[in-house]
Design an enzyme around this catalytic site. Structure first.
Site, PDB file in Angstrom:
ATOM      1  N   GLY A  11     -79.550  13.539-105.240  1.00  0.00           N
ATOM      2  CA  GLY A  11     -80.718  13.256-104.409  1.00  0.00           C
ATOM      3  C   GLY A  11     -80.640  14.013-103.094  1.00  0.00           C
ATOM      4  CB  THR A  61     -86.322   6.871-102.175  1.00  0.00           C
ATOM      5  OG1 THR A  61     -86.444   7.931-103.122  1.00  0.00           O
ATOM      6  CG2 THR A  61     -84.858   6.597-101.906  1.00  0.00           C
ATOM      7  CB  THR A 100     -85.033   1.884 -94.981  1.00  0.00           C
ATOM      8  OG1 THR A 100     -86.303   2.248 -94.448  1.00  0.00           O
ATOM      9  CG2 THR A 100     -85.185   0.538 -95.661  1.00  0.00           C
ATOM     10  CG  ASP A 101     -87.558   3.419 -90.759  1.00  0.00           C
ATOM     11  OD1 ASP A 101     -87.220   3.612 -91.950  1.00  0.00           O
ATOM     12  OD2 ASP A 101     -88.540   3.995 -90.254  1.00  0.00           O
ATOM     13  CE1 TYR A 124     -86.841   2.470-100.441  1.00  0.00           C
ATOM     14  CE2 TYR A 124     -87.788   2.102 -98.270  1.00  0.00           C
ATOM     15  CZ  TYR A 124     -86.832   2.693 -99.073  1.00  0.00           C
ATOM     16  OH  TYR A 124     -85.869   3.497 -98.510  1.00  0.00           O
ATOM     17  CE  LYS A 128     -82.411   1.100 -98.922  1.00  0.00           C
ATOM     18  NZ  LYS A 128     -81.341   1.839 -99.646  1.00  0.00           N
ATOM     19  CD1 TRP A 149     -89.754   7.356 -90.789  1.00  0.00           C
ATOM     20  CD2 TRP A 149     -90.830   8.849 -89.503  1.00  0.00           C
ATOM     21  NE1 TRP A 149     -90.848   6.730 -90.260  1.00  0.00           N
ATOM     22  CE2 TRP A 149     -91.530   7.616 -89.457  1.00  0.00           C
ATOM     23  CE3 TRP A 149     -91.321   9.919 -88.763  1.00  0.00           C
ATOM     24  CZ2 TRP A 149     -92.691   7.446 -88.702  1.00  0.00           C
ATOM     25  CZ3 TRP A 149     -92.474   9.739 -88.015  1.00  0.00           C
ATOM     26  CH2 TRP A 149     -93.151   8.519 -87.998  1.00  0.00           C
TER      27      TRP A 149
HETATM   28  N1  LIG Z   1     -85.911   9.268 -97.617  1.00  0.00           N
HETATM   29  C1  LIG Z   1     -86.043   8.553 -96.489  1.00  0.00           C
HETATM   30  O1  LIG Z   1     -86.941   8.801 -95.670  1.00  0.00           O
HETATM   31  C2  LIG Z   1     -85.099   7.424 -96.203  1.00  0.00           C
HETATM   32  C3  LIG Z   1     -85.243   6.704 -95.012  1.00  0.00           C
HETATM   33  C4  LIG Z   1     -84.362   5.659 -94.751  1.00  0.00           C
HETATM   34  C5  LIG Z   1     -83.379   5.334 -95.663  1.00  0.00           C
HETATM   35  N2  LIG Z   1     -83.270   6.039 -96.819  1.00  0.00           N
HETATM   36  C6  LIG Z   1     -82.225   5.647 -97.764  1.00  0.00           C
HETATM   37  O2  LIG Z   1     -81.315   6.720 -97.922  1.00  0.00           O
HETATM   38  C7  LIG Z   1     -80.791   6.734 -99.252  1.00  0.00           C
HETATM   39  C8  LIG Z   1     -80.929   8.127 -99.860  1.00  0.00           C
HETATM   40  O3  LIG Z   1     -82.286   8.500 -99.814  1.00  0.00           O
HETATM   41  P1  LIG Z   1     -82.789   9.917-100.313  1.00  0.00           P
HETATM   42  O4  LIG Z   1     -83.913  10.313 -99.465  1.00  0.00           O
HETATM   43  O5  LIG Z   1     -81.619  10.826-100.495  1.00  0.00           O
HETATM   44  O6  LIG Z   1     -83.353   9.513-101.750  1.00  0.00           O
HETATM   45  P2  LIG Z   1     -83.592  10.409-103.061  1.00  0.00           P
HETATM   46  O7  LIG Z   1     -83.734  11.845-102.713  1.00  0.00           O
HETATM   47  O8  LIG Z   1     -84.686   9.733-103.810  1.00  0.00           O
HETATM   48  O9  LIG Z   1     -82.230  10.251-103.863  1.00  0.00           O
HETATM   49  C9  LIG Z   1     -81.891   9.058-104.488  1.00  0.00           C
HETATM   50  C10 LIG Z   1     -81.062   9.395-105.687  1.00  0.00           C
HETATM   51  O10 LIG Z   1     -80.707   8.167-106.323  1.00  0.00           O
HETATM   52  C11 LIG Z   1     -80.792   8.390-107.724  1.00  0.00           C
HETATM   53  N3  LIG Z   1     -80.948   7.130-108.440  1.00  0.00           N
HETATM   54  C12 LIG Z   1     -82.075   6.431-108.658  1.00  0.00           C
HETATM   55  N4  LIG Z   1     -81.787   5.354-109.411  1.00  0.00           N
HETATM   56  C13 LIG Z   1     -80.458   5.395-109.677  1.00  0.00           C
HETATM   57  C14 LIG Z   1     -79.588   4.585-110.396  1.00  0.00           C
HETATM   58  N5  LIG Z   1     -80.003   3.489-111.054  1.00  0.00           N
HETATM   59  N6  LIG Z   1     -78.279   4.924-110.474  1.00  0.00           N
HETATM   60  C15 LIG Z   1     -77.823   6.025-109.845  1.00  0.00           C
HETATM   61  N7  LIG Z   1     -78.617   6.853-109.148  1.00  0.00           N
HETATM   62  C16 LIG Z   1     -79.924   6.536-109.056  1.00  0.00           C
HETATM   63  C17 LIG Z   1     -81.994   9.279-107.892  1.00  0.00           C
HETATM   64  O11 LIG Z   1     -81.932   9.916-109.140  1.00  0.00           O
HETATM   65  P3  LIG Z   1     -83.289  10.158-110.003  1.00  0.00           P
HETATM   66  O12 LIG Z   1     -84.169  10.990-109.132  1.00  0.00           O
HETATM   67  O13 LIG Z   1     -82.784  10.835-111.227  1.00  0.00           O
HETATM   68  O14 LIG Z   1     -83.839   8.786-110.255  1.00  0.00           O
HETATM   69  C18 LIG Z   1     -81.809  10.241-106.732  1.00  0.00           C
HETATM   70  O15 LIG Z   1     -81.016  11.339-107.101  1.00  0.00           O
HETATM   71  C19 LIG Z   1     -81.530   5.629-100.003  1.00  0.00           C
HETATM   72  O16 LIG Z   1     -80.736   4.454 -99.977  1.00  0.00           O
HETATM   73  C20 LIG Z   1     -82.765   5.385 -99.152  1.00  0.00           C
HETATM   74  O17 LIG Z   1     -83.252   4.069 -99.292  1.00  0.00           O
HETATM   75  C21 LIG Z   1     -84.095   7.080 -97.110  1.00  0.00           C
END
Ligand SMILES: NC(=O)c1ccc[n+]([C@@H]2O[C@H](COP(=O)([O-])OP(=O)(O)OC[C@H]3O[C@@H](n4cnc5c(N)ncnc54)[C@H](OP(=O)(O)O)[C@@H]3O)[C@@H](O)[C@H]2O)c1
Length: 287
Positions: A11, A61, A100-101, A124, A128, A149
């Site tokens: 991811g 996400t 997350t925020d 969501y 979280k 973000w």
């Molecule tokens: N993006 C934001 O703005 C943001 C903000 C605050 C916090 N966060 C937190 O930061 C973390 C990482 O976010 P990110 O932006 O890197 O998300 P991302 O790009 O969507 O990456 C998440 C990864 O988790 C994998 N995944 C989904 N279901 C799974 C499962 N059951 N077992 C193992 N892997 C799984 C996904 O694989 P597939 O694609 O193959 O499903 C993807 O590769 C998350 O906890 C998110 O809640 C993100």
């Protein structure tokens, strides 16, 4: 040498973690290698890899998608971290778990502190927040890090979307009444690695890009980085752009908890965006 295990390694955050850990003892498992919702597989994987630190970059996400598939979001964001934390607890492994925020309601008038009451307003966000509770109750040696973000070279994100829309449209309407802190994933992961081995007290921290803006402000900054006219970005309201999931109007996090324990502060968000384009401009521009 610290042994690291990254879940969700393919991811956005996971990709940056794997890059930051090049040359270290690290195992990265993508979704197909390790399904966080499979408790048996998680325990077996931890037993086999015997890491000192697990960095959990796996998550569901899709904020809007969670409204129509709460079961899938809950399995990954709520039950998965609990299972992972329990296994880490069993093996004495440190767990770094991002949150997350969006766990906050969004009606504050100053940046949210770690000690502020949460009030998730979407599926969501609720999953979280429940994931945080699961981690806290399962084991002691954890760091829950709320960020916001996020954008990076290896994921789908707002910055890339703006770069694509800049190519496709004359003008782009972007909401100007949601306030938050853009966070460059490559910088965040450096801080997460610092945190993991810092010895600072276990618990919950906030770590985001410094300062705050709106999605409109971020879009204008992206246009500036692209060398495009930022006035092609037009402000609009959330009410004019309805989405399935509620977004907080104000989800700026205070990094006070982070800085008080002596961890390296994050750059101001606008400087970080410029650094991101300097380092990964091609990937961000590709959209
Ligand atoms: N993006 C934001 O703005 C943001 C903000 C605050 C916090 N966060 C937190 O930061 C973390 C990482 O976010 P990110 O932006 O890197 O998300 P991302 O790009 O969507 O990456 C998440 C990864 O988790 C994998 N995944 C989904 N279901 C799974 C499962 N059951 N077992 C193992 N892997 C799984 C996904 O694989 P597939 O694609 O193959 O499903 C993807 O590769 C998350 O906890 C998110 O809640 C993100």
């Amino acid at each position: 040498m610290t042994r690291w295990l990254v879940t969700g390694a393919e991811g956005q955050m996971g990709t940056d973690l794997m890059q930051a850990l090049q040359g270290e003892k690290v195992i990265g498992w993508g979704h197909k290698d390790l399904d966080l919702t499979d408790g048996y597989a998680v325990r077996r994987a931890l037993h086999a890899a015997a890491p000192d630190v697990v960095l959990n970059a796996a998550g569901y996400t899709d904020v809007d998608g969670a409204e129509t598939d709460p079961e899938a979001a809950g399995a990954v964001n709520m039950r998965g971290p609990g299972v992972l934390a329990a296994a880490c607890g069993e093996y004495g492994t440190i767990l770094v778990h991002p949150s997350t925020d969006y766990v906050f309601a969004g009606d504050a008038t100053r940046p949210y502190k770690v000690s502020d009451t949460v009030g998730p307003q979407s599926t969501y966000a609720r999953t979280k927040e429940a994931g945080e509770v699961g981690v806290r109750s399962a084991m002691r040696k954890h760091y829950i890090v709320r960020t916001s973000w996020l954008y990076g070279a290896g994921g789908d994100n707002f910055v890339k979307t703006m770069a694509r829309l800049e190519r496709e449209r004359d003008t782009v309407n972007v909401v100007d009444d949601q306030h938050g802190s853009p966070t460059w994933s490559a910088e965040l992961v450096e801080r997460l690695l610092e945190l993991a081995t810092s010895g600072v007290p276990w618990g919950t921290y906030h770590c985001t890009g410094g300062g705050a803006t709106t999605w409109y402000g971020l879009a204008r900054a992206v246009f500036e980085e692209l060398g495009a006219d930022p006035d092609r970005v037009k402000p609009c309201s959330t009410a004019e752009m309805p989405r399935p999931a509620h977004r907080p109007a104000y989800s700026v996090l205070s990094n006070e908890s982070w800085e008080t324990v002596g961890l390296t502060p994050m750059s101001p968000w606008r400087e970080a965006l410029a650094m991101a384009f300097a380092k990964s401009g091609d990937a961000l521009r590709a959209g």
